[in-house]
Design an enzyme around this catalytic site. Structure first.
Site, short mmCIF file in Angstrom:
data_model
loop_
_atom_site.label_atom_id
_atom_site.label_comp_id
_atom_site.label_asym_id
_atom_site.label_seq_id
_atom_site.Cartn_x
_atom_site.Cartn_y
_atom_site.Cartn_z
N GLY A 80 0.67 -1.03 -0.15
CA GLY A 80 0.09 -0.57 -0.39
C GLY A 80 0.54 1.44 -0.38
N GLY A 138 -0.23 -9.38 -4.51
CA GLY A 138 -0.45 -10.47 -5.14
C GLY A 138 0.34 -11.07 -5.59
N ASP A 177 5.66 -6.29 5.09
CA ASP A 177 6.41 -7.31 6.09
C ASP A 177 5.74 -8.42 4.49
OD1 ASP A 177 2.75 -6.74 6.26
OD2 ASP A 177 2.60 -8.31 7.54
N THR A 187 5.89 0.75 6.47
CA THR A 187 4.82 0.84 6.79
C THR A 187 3.97 1.91 7.58
OG1 THR A 187 3.72 -0.53 9.75
CG2 THR A 187 6.37 0.11 9.05
N ILE A 188 2.56 2.02 6.97
CA ILE A 188 2.49 3.53 7.95
C ILE A 188 1.79 3.02 9.15
CG2 ILE A 188 0.28 3.30 6.71
CD1 ILE A 188 0.66 5.88 5.51
N ASP A 189 1.92 2.62 9.29
CA ASP A 189 1.02 2.31 10.99
C ASP A 189 2.05 1.65 11.81
OD1 ASP A 189 -1.20 0.94 9.60
OD2 ASP A 189 -0.98 -0.68 9.69
N MET A 244 -6.26 5.06 10.35
CA MET A 244 -5.30 3.16 9.19
C MET A 244 -5.00 2.63 11.00
SD MET A 244 -4.71 5.27 6.94
CE MET A 244 -3.14 4.93 5.50
P1 ATP Z 1 1.23 -3.56 3.11
O1 ATP Z 1 2.02 -2.91 4.44
O2 ATP Z 1 0.57 -2.39 2.38
O3 ATP Z 1 0.94 -4.56 3.69
P2 ATP Z 1 2.97 -5.36 2.55
O4 ATP Z 1 4.30 -5.53 1.77
O5 ATP Z 1 2.43 -6.11 3.79
O6 ATP Z 1 2.55 -3.95 2.52
P3 ATP Z 1 1.20 -6.92 0.26
O7 ATP Z 1 0.37 -6.59 -0.49
O8 ATP Z 1 0.90 -7.71 1.44
O9 ATP Z 1 1.82 -5.49 0.70
O10 ATP Z 1 2.33 -8.16 -0.44
C1 ATP Z 1 3.91 -7.14 -1.10
C2 ATP Z 1 4.04 -7.99 -1.87
O11 ATP Z 1 4.99 -8.98 -1.59
C3 ATP Z 1 3.23 -8.95 -3.17
O12 ATP Z 1 3.37 -9.21 -4.36
C4 ATP Z 1 3.32 -10.37 -2.04
O13 ATP Z 1 2.84 -11.71 -2.42
C5 ATP Z 1 4.33 -10.81 -1.39
N1 ATP Z 1 4.32 -11.03 -0.38
C6 ATP Z 1 3.60 -10.99 0.59
N2 ATP Z 1 3.93 -12.55 1.73
C7 ATP Z 1 4.91 -12.96 1.01
C8 ATP Z 1 5.56 -13.85 1.33
N3 ATP Z 1 5.18 -14.90 2.11
N4 ATP Z 1 6.28 -14.69 0.22
C9 ATP Z 1 6.46 -14.40 -0.80
N5 ATP Z 1 6.04 -12.95 -0.81
C10 ATP Z 1 5.27 -12.57 -0.51
MG MG Z 2 1.22 -5.87 4.64
#
Ligand code: ATP
Ligand code: MG
Length: 445
Positions: free
Chosen positions: A93, A160, A185, A213-215, A258
């Site tokens: 995000g 994704g 994460d 991480t905005i949170d 958030m």
């Molecule tokens: P946000 O704080 O916005 O949630 P985020 O990095 O956690 O940020 P996600 O959408 O959960 O956002 O993950 C970002 C990307 O990392 C996606 O393409 C997702 O498929 C990949 N990803 C998430 N978890 C895993 C994992 N355990 N192993 C490999 N890739 C992952």
């Molecule tokens: Mg996340």
């Protein structure tokens, strides 16, 4: 003060691709004097503990105390800058400061290390996968010069799952030596996978993250970038809610902020303005009904004062919503129910039944908060994180993120950074300040 014995030196040690044999091109900039404090002494550590009671509780010698590797420039580096190719990607995000990090990385790489080839991958991990067909973006100092004026990310982002094998295929095809990953994460778990596959294949690719991480929920970091901008913007919504609430009989403002798992934005935004009456965070379940419940508290507040402001973090009170189906986003994260709407509905229902006049306004500023440009504090912070990330990567560090602990910039192994969440401690001093500012009871139960 407690002494959490959470880590030891093995948990904190950062992987490297190999010995550093190349003189840092920063030498002329920083000087050669052995006394200079600019270079990092490789044997130095930033202590994990910072109180005498924490240190005493370890019962170990000074040099055995756990500590993080300090961030900063090394005298000798691993990569030859003239032959180094760098990739940058943003995932997850939006958060204020993403463009600042991209800009900081590019400017540090080009102006100090003289790295010439930097590309941005488009739309998160999709950018590496051939079938999406996204071109890479050449990131030059000119291209990034003023991108920090805007929020969002010039590279785009996505959620994704993507195959780490295909991502490493792409990195090898493009001869990328260093990959900077800016994300939360999930992104960092993905980065760890990329690093694992690259290592298995014997590819020398440094994977360095700048945690987003905005949170403010990534552990072992004093504060995450964009957080200060975010809670400053969120405080404006509390101000708006207060104005609405005080301008109508039985006025009540409900502000959803958030905070999927951690209520830091709700707490800080509340403290910034001090005109919220109740703060609800994911860390503390609450009851609506009964003498000690939230609804009764709000009724008394309105009858005593004529108005009230409720701040609710998006992850709070999820357990109250049982009649809606569960779903997940493309990355598999559970989609949250809209606690603000549900709360507003239940408050209206209750006031109706009690025959108490109510004028409730519901305010949800989420998208306004996450897409604003970084404020001056976060602009400084992001550029310094970017500098630290470049120094780390050029010295061959990998599978790590940069962070700041006890106000010093440090390296954190990715595994540790995603091992748990930073949360508001209901017995800690931040929550105590919130209770003092709002006058709410410690729990609604
Ligand atoms: P946000 O704080 O916005 O949630 P985020 O990095 O956690 O940020 P996600 O959408 O959960 O956002 O993950 C970002 C990307 O990392 C996606 O393409 C997702 O498929 C990949 N990803 C998430 N978890 C895993 C994992 N355990 N192993 C490999 N890739 C992952
Ligand atoms: Mg996340």
């Amino acid at each position: 003060m407690g002494a959490p014995l959470l880590v030891d030196n093995a948990d904190l040690s950062v992987k490297t691709l190999g010995p550093c044999r190349i003189d840092s091109p920063l030498l002329p900039l920083l000087g050669e004097r052995p006394t200079t404090q600019h270079y990092i002494d490789e044997s130095d550590k930033v202590l994990y503990d910072d109180t005498t009671s924490m240190i005493a509780a370890r019962e170990v010698a000074l040099d055995a105390l756990p500590g993080f590797e300090p961030a900063g420039p090394r005298r000798k580096i691993y990569f030859d800058p003239s032959k180094t190719r760098v990739g940058i990607v943003t995932c997850g995000g939006l958060c204020p400061g993403l463009n600042n990090v991209i800009r900081g990385l590019v400017l540090e790489l080009t102006s100090h290390y003289r790295v010439r080839r930097i590309v941005g991958f488009r739309n998160g991990y999709q950018g590496f996968i051939a079938r999406y067909g996204y071109d890479v973006v050449d990131l030059t100092p000119e291209r990034v010069a003023s991108i920090d004026d805007d929020g969002g990310t010039i590279l785009g982002s996505s959620r994704g799952q993507q195959d780490p094998g295909e991502i490493v295929d792409c990195l090898s095809r493009m001869n990328i030596n260093i990959l900077f990953v800016i994300g939360g994460d999930g992104t960092l778990r993905g980065a760890k996978e990329i690093s694992r596959v690259a290592t298995e294949r014997g590819e020398k690719i440094a994977v360095v993250g700048i945690p987003k991480t905005i949170d403010n929920d990534i552990p072992y970091i004093d504060q995450s970038f964009g957080f200060q901008t975010a809670f400053g913007k969120a405080a404006e919504s509390i101000q708006v809610a207060h104005a609405e609430a005080t301008s109508a009989p039985g006025g009540m403002g409900v502000v959803r902020l958030m905070g999927r798992h951690s209520g830091f934005i709700a707490c800080y935004a509340t403290l910034a303005k001090s005109n919220a009456d109740v703060v609800l965070i994911p860390e503390l379940p609450f009851k609506l009904e009964g003498e000690g419940g939230l609804l009764n508290h709000l009724r008394k507040r309105i009858l005593d004062r004529g108005h009230a402001v409720v701040v609710v973090a998006e992850g709070a009170g999820q357990e109250l919503i049982t009649d809606q189906p569960q779903s997940a986003d493309a990355s598999g994260n559970r989609k949250l129910h809209d606690v603000g709407q549900e709360l507003s509905r239940r408050i209206k229902e209750y006031f109706d039944l009690e025959g108490v006049e109510l004028n409730l306004k519901y305010i949800d500023p989420s998208y306004v908060i996450r897409s604003v440009p970084a404020n001056p504090y976060d602009s400084v912070y992001t550029i310094r994180l970017a500098h630290a990330a470049v120094h780390a990567a050029m010295s061959g560090r990998t599978e790590m993120v940069v962070g700041r602990w006890r106000r010093r910039f440090i390296h954190i192994p990715i595994g540790l950074a995603v091992s748990q969440r930073n949360q508001v401690d209901p017995a800690g001093d931040l929550w105590m300040s919130v209770l003092e500012a709002t006058g709410q009871p410690p729990r609604f139960e």
